[in-house]
Design an enzyme around this catalytic site. Structure first.
Site, PDB file in Angstrom:
ATOM      1  N   ASP A  97       0.860  -1.183   0.000  1.00 54.40           N
ATOM      2  CA  ASP A  97       0.000   0.000   0.000  1.00 54.40           C
ATOM      3  C   ASP A  97       0.893   1.229   0.000  1.00 54.40           C
ATOM      4  OD1 ASP A  97      -1.923   1.988   0.436  1.00 54.40           O
ATOM      5  OD2 ASP A  97      -3.072   0.762   1.846  1.00 54.40           O
ATOM      6  N   ARG A 114      -0.255   4.413  -0.215  1.00 56.30           N
ATOM      7  CA  ARG A 114      -1.011   5.616   0.127  1.00 56.30           C
ATOM      8  C   ARG A 114      -0.425   6.330   1.340  1.00 56.30           C
ATOM      9  NH1 ARG A 114      -6.902   2.972   0.437  1.00 56.30           N
ATOM     10  NH2 ARG A 114      -5.615   1.326   1.378  1.00 56.30           N
TER      11      ARG A 114
END
Length: 361
Positions: free
Chosen positions: A293, A295
């Site tokens: 991930d 983000r």
């Protein structure tokens, strides 16, 4: 010189150059020329090879897939053979044909010398949402080379902290926006100083600032939010969160432009193609050279604080969001489950979320 671009502006210029296939120069203790593999042309590859030894910088994740030794841990420096073609370079950077052409080597990776320009090159190219692979060529006179070829010249000492920190956000505008779940809607637009993607906050009603607000940090999903994709639960989560805020009469939904867990739509589609070959979400990201991930949820905490909120009832199944909120000054008074959108098409995707990313279902 008031018209001269500052480091943030030079960074934005460099991202645009790399996306167009134009090299950039990174000046510092180990000055280097950087070319993005995804937008590389045969002509630029051939010219780079006439200038001296060229390295292909790959992430440690991609190197592990290729069975190449990453002596520098998070980055591997593959020595480019003199006869390397664009197809060969692209084959190392892009996993699309890994199963059809599994033998990529033997690959020689460097262990001596300074890997800092290679690491910065990969971070820079990631920030441009390109495949995380770069050609890196050492330079003797970075300034002279940049001037001769009309290239953007970055200073490593200025760029490194910018790539690793959160760019300050400013609210550009806010206006009333009646929507299906509530006529009392207001949309806020936030713009980062480094020229990257804008982010949005949809405020429902008039939520109190002195009590926990019902909130959702929603990452943009073109395929799920707009196309109604059955491969994920993003669209149903978005609409369920807004509906609950409408029912309660107050809430705030942050729409963060971090498509595909932060890797961008093109790379997300590359990951989908790999999933069609049998890899799960996490495995596909790793084969592309990304982390599980990518983000940055600090953006959400920053926007909430700018809107005057300090405590939330967070609509999420992701414990990582809760941890980031708490770490960056937003108290999570309650986790509100958001379990919607399960289909036969996304059952394996949701299972991977639970087993590998710790999501709660």
């Amino acid at each position: 010189m008031p018209f001269a671009p500052d480091p943030k502006e030079m960074l934005a210029r460099a991202r645009a150059d790399l996306r167009m296939g134009v090299p950039v120069v990174m000046d510092g203790p180990a000055p280097a020329l950087i070319l993005a593999t995804e937008t590389l042309t045969p002509e630029r590859l051939a010219f780079a090879q006439t200038l001296g030894p060229v390295d292909l910088a790959l992430t440690g994740r991609r190197a592990a897939t290729l069975k190449a030794r990453a002596y520098d841990g998070d980055v591997a420096r593959v020595a480019l053979p003199n006869d390397a073609t664009l197809g060969w370079v692209r084959g190392l950077a892009d996993p699309a044909d890994d199963l059809r052409k599994p033998m990529k080597g033997p690959l020689v990776t460097r262990r001596d010398g300074d890997a800092s320009p290679h690491r910065l090159a990969v971070l820079l190219i990631k920030s441009a949402q390109l495949l995380p692979a770069a050609l890196v060529l050492s330079l003797d006179d970075a300034g002279g080379f940049a001037q001769k070829h009309g290239l953007t010249r970055l200073q490593a000492a200025s760029v490194a902290p910018l790539l690793q920190s959160l760019s300050p956000l400013s609210e550009v505008v806010a206006a009333r926006l009646p929507i299906a779940v509530s006529e009392a809607g207001r949309l806020h637009v936030f713009r980062p100083e480094d020229g990257s993607e804008e982010h949005y906050a949809m405020e429902i009603g008039k939520p109190a600032r002195n009590a926990p607000v019902l909130a959702r940090l929603h990452s943009a999903c073109f395929t799920g939010d707009l196309m109604g994709s059955l491969k994920c639960d993003c669209g149903p989560q978005l609409h369920a969160a807004l509906a609950q805020m409408g029912d309660e009469g107050a809430g705030v939904l942050l729409y963060l432009n971090q498509e595909g867990r932060g890797i961008g739509l093109a790379n997300k589609m590359r990951a989908y193609s790999l999933q069609d070959q049998g890899f799960d979400t996490v495995e596909a990201n790793h084969r592309l050279g990304f982390e599980d991930d990518e983000r940055d949820f600090r953006i959400g905490a920053d926007i909430l604080k700018k809107l005057g909120f300090s405590s939330v009832r967070l609509l999420t199944n992701n414990p990582a969001k809760i941890a980031i909120m708490e770490k960056h000054g937003i108290h999570v008074a309650e986790r509100v489950p958001l379990q919607v959108g399960k289909t036969a098409h996304n059952e394996a995707y949701l299972s991977t979320k639970a087993t590998k990313s710790g999501h709660l279902f």
